[in-house]
Design a protein around this motif. Structure first.
Motif, PDB file in Angstrom:
ATOM      1  N   LYS A 115       0.820  -1.202   0.000  1.00 40.78           N
ATOM      2  CA  LYS A 115       0.000   0.000   0.000  1.00 40.78           C
ATOM      3  C   LYS A 115       0.859   1.260   0.000  1.00 40.78           C
ATOM      4  O   LYS A 115       0.559   2.255  -0.683  1.00 40.78           O
ATOM      5  N   HIS A 116       1.975   1.243   0.724  1.00 39.82           N
ATOM      6  CA  HIS A 116       2.784   2.446   0.888  1.00 39.82           C
ATOM      7  C   HIS A 116       4.038   2.467   0.021  1.00 39.82           C
ATOM      8  O   HIS A 116       4.852   3.390   0.129  1.00 39.82           O
ATOM      9  N   GLY A 117       4.196   1.450  -0.832  1.00 45.93           N
ATOM     10  CA  GLY A 117       5.331   1.426  -1.750  1.00 45.93           C
ATOM     11  C   GLY A 117       6.665   1.250  -1.052  1.00 45.93           C
ATOM     12  O   GLY A 117       7.682   1.807  -1.492  1.00 45.93           O
ATOM     13  N   VAL A 118       6.673   0.493   0.041  1.00 48.37           N
ATOM     14  CA  VAL A 118       7.903   0.242   0.793  1.00 48.37           C
ATOM     15  C   VAL A 118       8.017  -1.249   1.072  1.00 48.37           C
ATOM     16  O   VAL A 118       7.064  -2.009   0.898  1.00 48.37           O
ATOM     17  N   THR A 119       9.190  -1.656   1.517  1.00 49.42           N
ATOM     18  CA  THR A 119       9.394  -3.039   1.944  1.00 49.42           C
ATOM     19  C   THR A 119       9.192  -3.128   3.451  1.00 49.42           C
ATOM     20  O   THR A 119       9.825  -2.386   4.205  1.00 49.42           O
ATOM     21  N   CYS A 120       8.298  -4.003   3.861  1.00 53.72           N
ATOM     22  CA  CYS A 120       8.040  -4.227   5.286  1.00 53.72           C
ATOM     23  C   CYS A 120       8.352  -5.683   5.600  1.00 53.72           C
ATOM     24  O   CYS A 120       7.846  -6.591   4.939  1.00 53.72           O
ATOM     25  N   ARG A 121       9.199  -5.900   6.596  1.00 55.26           N
ATOM     26  CA  ARG A 121       9.593  -7.248   6.998  1.00 55.26           C
ATOM     27  C   ARG A 121       9.023  -7.541   8.385  1.00 55.26           C
ATOM     28  O   ARG A 121       8.847  -6.653   9.195  1.00 55.26           O
ATOM     29  N   TYR A 122       8.773  -8.829   8.612  1.00 54.55           N
ATOM     30  CA  TYR A 122       8.389  -9.252   9.950  1.00 54.55           C
ATOM     31  C   TYR A 122       9.435 -10.202  10.491  1.00 54.55           C
ATOM     32  O   TYR A 122       9.877 -11.123   9.791  1.00 54.55           O
ATOM     33  N   GLU A 123       9.851  -9.990  11.739  1.00 57.69           N
ATOM     34  CA  GLU A 123      10.759 -10.891  12.423  1.00 57.69           C
ATOM     35  C   GLU A 123      10.201 -11.205  13.803  1.00 57.69           C
ATOM     36  O   GLU A 123       9.748 -10.302  14.509  1.00 57.69           O
ATOM     37  N   GLU A 124      10.234 -12.474  14.173  1.00 61.17           N
ATOM     38  CA  GLU A 124       9.772 -12.868  15.502  1.00 61.17           C
ATOM     39  C   GLU A 124      10.727 -12.337  16.561  1.00 61.17           C
ATOM     40  O   GLU A 124      11.947 -12.508  16.471  1.00 61.17           O
ATOM     41  N   LEU A 125      10.186 -11.702  17.574  1.00 59.36           N
ATOM     42  CA  LEU A 125      10.973 -11.130  18.664  1.00 59.36           C
ATOM     43  C   LEU A 125      11.036 -12.110  19.826  1.00 59.36           C
ATOM     44  O   LEU A 125      10.003 -12.672  20.217  1.00 59.36           O
ATOM     45  N   PRO A 126      12.203 -12.343  20.423  1.00 64.09           N
ATOM     46  CA  PRO A 126      12.244 -13.173  21.633  1.00 64.09           C
ATOM     47  C   PRO A 126      11.397 -12.530  22.723  1.00 64.09           C
ATOM     48  O   PRO A 126      11.502 -11.318  22.963  1.00 64.09           O
ATOM     49  N   PRO A 127      10.547 -13.290  23.402  1.00 65.30           N
ATOM     50  CA  PRO A 127       9.664 -12.682  24.410  1.00 65.30           C
ATOM     51  C   PRO A 127      10.415 -11.963  25.517  1.00 65.30           C
ATOM     52  O   PRO A 127       9.954 -10.936  26.020  1.00 65.30           O
ATOM     53  N   GLU A 128      11.596 -12.490  25.881  1.00 70.36           N
ATOM     54  CA  GLU A 128      12.356 -11.838  26.952  1.00 70.36           C
ATOM     55  C   GLU A 128      12.806 -10.425  26.546  1.00 70.36           C
ATOM     56  O   GLU A 128      13.004  -9.554  27.399  1.00 70.36           O
ATOM     57  N   LYS A 129      12.936 -10.187  25.234  1.00 68.48           N
ATOM     58  CA  LYS A 129      13.302  -8.859  24.750  1.00 68.48           C
ATOM     59  C   LYS A 129      12.174  -7.863  25.046  1.00 68.48           C
ATOM     60  O   LYS A 129      12.428  -6.730  25.475  1.00 68.48           O
ATOM     61  N   MET A 130      10.955  -8.282  24.835  1.00 71.60           N
ATOM     62  CA  MET A 130       9.820  -7.401  25.151  1.00 71.60           C
ATOM     63  C   MET A 130       9.729  -7.161  26.655  1.00 71.60           C
ATOM     64  O   MET A 130       9.403  -6.051  27.096  1.00 71.60           O
ATOM     65  N   GLU A 131      10.008  -8.181  27.450  1.00 69.51           N
ATOM     66  CA  GLU A 131       9.979  -8.026  28.904  1.00 69.51           C
ATOM     67  C   GLU A 131      11.033  -7.028  29.363  1.00 69.51           C
ATOM     68  O   GLU A 131      10.809  -6.257  30.303  1.00 69.51           O
ATOM     69  N   GLU A 132      12.212  -7.031  28.695  1.00 70.82           N
ATOM     70  CA  GLU A 132      13.273  -6.076  29.032  1.00 70.82           C
ATOM     71  C   GLU A 132      12.871  -4.650  28.655  1.00 70.82           C
ATOM     72  O   GLU A 132      13.132  -3.702  29.396  1.00 70.82           O
ATOM     73  N   GLU A 133      12.225  -4.512  27.500  1.00 67.07           N
ATOM     74  CA  GLU A 133      11.869  -3.191  26.998  1.00 67.07           C
ATOM     75  C   GLU A 133      10.740  -2.548  27.796  1.00 67.07           C
ATOM     76  O   GLU A 133      10.669  -1.323  27.931  1.00 67.07           O
ATOM     77  N   ILE A 134       9.816  -3.380  28.330  1.00 64.05           N
ATOM     78  CA  ILE A 134       8.669  -2.856  29.073  1.00 64.05           C
ATOM     79  C   ILE A 134       8.668  -3.532  30.444  1.00 64.05           C
ATOM     80  O   ILE A 134       8.049  -4.586  30.634  1.00 64.05           O
ATOM     81  N   PRO A 135       9.347  -2.947  31.424  1.00 65.79           N
ATOM     82  CA  PRO A 135       9.459  -3.595  32.737  1.00 65.79           C
ATOM     83  C   PRO A 135       8.186  -3.437  33.561  1.00 65.79           C
ATOM     84  O   PRO A 135       7.226  -2.774  33.167  1.00 65.79           O
ATOM     85  N   GLY A 136       8.173  -4.094  34.727  1.00 64.50           N
ATOM     86  CA  GLY A 136       7.105  -3.890  35.695  1.00 64.50           C
ATOM     87  C   GLY A 136       5.871  -4.730  35.503  1.00 64.50           C
ATOM     88  O   GLY A 136       4.810  -4.402  36.015  1.00 64.50           O
ATOM     89  N   GLY A 137       5.956  -5.804  34.757  1.00 65.61           N
ATOM     90  CA  GLY A 137       4.813  -6.700  34.601  1.00 65.61           C
ATOM     91  C   GLY A 137       4.094  -6.557  33.278  1.00 65.61           C
ATOM     92  O   GLY A 137       3.598  -7.543  32.734  1.00 65.61           O
ATOM     93  N   VAL A 138       4.007  -5.339  32.745  1.00 63.26           N
ATOM     94  CA  VAL A 138       3.292  -5.140  31.479  1.00 63.26           C
ATOM     95  C   VAL A 138       4.040  -5.804  30.329  1.00 63.26           C
ATOM     96  O   VAL A 138       3.430  -6.350  29.406  1.00 63.26           O
ATOM     97  N   GLY A 139       5.366  -5.796  30.370  1.00 64.20           N
ATOM     98  CA  GLY A 139       6.145  -6.482  29.341  1.00 64.20           C
ATOM     99  C   GLY A 139       5.876  -7.973  29.334  1.00 64.20           C
ATOM    100  O   GLY A 139       5.720  -8.585  28.274  1.00 64.20           O
ATOM    101  N   LYS A 140       5.795  -8.578  30.522  1.00 68.25           N
ATOM    102  CA  LYS A 140       5.444 -10.001  30.631  1.00 68.25           C
ATOM    103  C   LYS A 140       4.050 -10.244  30.067  1.00 68.25           C
ATOM    104  O   LYS A 140       3.798 -11.238  29.388  1.00 68.25           O
ATOM    105  N   GLU A 141       3.141  -9.347  30.415  1.00 66.13           N
ATOM    106  CA  GLU A 141       1.753  -9.434  29.942  1.00 66.13           C
ATOM    107  C   GLU A 141       1.705  -9.494  28.420  1.00 66.13           C
ATOM    108  O   GLU A 141       1.092 -10.384  27.830  1.00 66.13           O
ATOM    109  N   LEU A 142       2.355  -8.535  27.783  1.00 64.01           N
ATOM    110  CA  LEU A 142       2.309  -8.442  26.321  1.00 64.01           C
ATOM    111  C   LEU A 142       3.086  -9.579  25.669  1.00 64.01           C
ATOM    112  O   LEU A 142       2.652 -10.137  24.654  1.00 64.01           O
TER     113      LEU A 142
END
Length: 336
Positions: free
Chosen positions: A257-284
Motif C-alpha cells: 500500500k505504501h510502496g515500501v518493503t516491510c519485513r516481519y521478524e519474531e521477537l524473543p519474548p524476553e526482549k519485550m519483557e526487558e523493553e517494558i518492565p514492571g509486569g506489562v512487558g510479561k503481559e504483552l
C-alpha cells in the motif's frame, strides 16, 4: 405504536461501546442507554447530545449499576483492563502489596465482570440478550504455559462466573471474543512497523511469522457483530474477526500500500519483557506467544466465526483498514 426496545451499553465512551451505539442509533424500534462513571463529562455529553440516555454507573459498585440495567432488553458489556493499568492509584496499590500492576488490574477487572453479571441477572424479566465482550482463557487453553496473559483471563473469569452462578441468564447470553485491534499500531512501540537504516520497515513481536491472528477495527466492527448476535439465537461463542492473517501477510499488505518493503521478524519474548518492565512487558510477551500456540481463541472448539452466524455482517477487512488509514506518523519517522 409499540414501545421501543432498550439496549444498555456498558463502556459507551470506549471504542467497543461506541461502535455498538452507532449500530443501534438509527435502528427502528430501539432506544439506547449508556453507562458512564460521570455522565457530565464531555465524552458522555457527545452521546446525550445524540439522544442517548446517559446514566451514572460505577463498575466497581454493584449497587450503582443495578438501576442502570433496569428494563433492558439487551445488554452489551465490555470491561477495560488497560484503564486500570493507567490509574496511578492502582500503581500505588501494587507497590504497597509488592505485586505487579497487571495483577492489580486483573483483580479489578474480574470483580467488575462479576458485578456486571450480577446486575444483568436481575433483569431476567425484560432481558432478551446479554452480549458479553470477552477473550479466551489463556492459562487454561495453554495448559498452564501462559501465566501472564491476564487481560484475557480476567475477561473469561466473568464467563466462568456466569456459567457457575446464573443458568437462566446463560440461556440468554452470547459471547463476543473481540479479535486483536487493527488500531493497536497507534500505541507505538512494538505494535507498529519502524523504519530501518536501509529504508525498509520492520515489525517485530513475539509471535511466529505465519501464525494466523484474527483482527478487527473495534470502533467499526463491534457494533455490527453485536447486532448480529442480538438477531441470532443465544448461546453463541463468536470470535469477532474481520480478517484472519499472519504478521507476515500484514506486512506484505502494508508495504504494498505504501510502496515500501516491510519485513516481519519474531521477537524473543524476553526482549519485550526487558523493553517494558514492571509486569506489562510479561503481559504483552505472553499474549503474543499465546497467539502462536495454541492461538488467539485457545483452540476452543465452541468458537464460531461471523460467517457461521447465519446473519449477514459487514466488517472492515485489514486491507480496507490499511487503505483508509493515515500511517504518516510511521512513514515519516526517522530510521531506527
Amino acid at each position: 405504536m409499540a414501545d421501543k426496545k432498550l439496549i444498555v451499553i456498558v463502556g459507551i465512551t470506549g471504542n467497543q461501546g461506541a461502535s455498538v451505539a452507532d449500530a443501534f442509533m438509527d435502528e427502528p424500534g430501539w432506544k439506547i442507554r449508556g453507562i458512564s462513571r460521570d455522565p457530565s463529562k464531555a465524552s458522555s455529553k457527545v452521546w446525550s447530545d445524540k439522544g442517548v440516555e446517559m446514566v451514572a454507573g460505577d463498575l466497581d459498585n454493584l449497587e450503582s449499576i443495578q438501576p442502570a440495567f433496569k428494563g433492558a432488553n439487551v445488554i452489551f458489556a465490555a470491561t477495560d483492563f488497560w484503564q486500570a493499568i493507567g490509574n496511578p492509584k492502582n500503581h500505588q496499590k501494587a507497590a504497597e502489596r509488592g505485586v505487579t500492576i497487571n495483577e492489580v488490574a486483573y483483580e479489578i477487572e474480574v470483580q467488575q465482570g462479576k458485578n456486571i453479571v450480577d446486575a444483568a441477572a436481575m433483569t431476567l424479566n425484560t432481558l432478551d440478550r446479554f452480549v458479553l465482550s470477552t477473550l479466551s482463557h489463556a492459562k487454561k487453553w495453554s495448559g498452564g504455559k501462559i501465566q501472564w496473559n491476564l487481560h484475557f483471563d480476567a475477561k473469561w473469569a466473568a464467563v466462568d462466573y456466569l456459567k457457575e452462578t446464573y443458568p437462566e441468564l446463560l440461556k440468554k447470553t452470547s459471547l463476543l471474543q473481540v479479535a486483536l485491534f487493527m488500531t493497536n499500531w497507534q500505541q507505538g512501540g512494538r505494535m507498529a512497523p519502524h523504519k530501518q537504516a536501509d529504508g525498509t520497515y520492520l515489525l517485530s513481536v513475539p509471535t511466529k511469522p505465519h501464525a494466523k491472528i484474527p483482527m478487527l477495527n473495534p470502533r467499526v466492527d463491534v457494533g455490527p457483530l453485536t447486532k448480529a448476535l442480538v438477531q441470532a439465537e443465544p448461546g453463541k461463542n463468536l470470535l469477532g474477526a474481520a480478517s484472519v492473517l499472519s504478521w507476515t501477510e500484514w506486512c506484505e499488505i502494508w508495504g504494498k500500500k505504501h510502496g515500501v518493503t516491510c519485513r516481519y521478524e519474531e521477537l524473543p519474548p524476553e526482549k519485550m519483557e526487558e523493553e517494558i518492565p514492571g509486569g506489562v512487558g510479561k503481559e504483552l510477551a505472553d499474549m503474543f506467544v499465546y497467539f502462536s500456540d495454541p492461538g488467539y481463541d485457545g483452540g476452543d472448539p465452541s468458537v464460531i466465526l461471523p460467517k457461521d452466524l447465519g446473519v449477514d455482517v459487514e466488517l472492515m477487512s485489514v486491507q480496507e483498514y490499511i487503505e483508509k488509514t493515515d500511517f504518516s506518523s510511521i512513514l515519516q519517522e526517522s530510521a531506527a
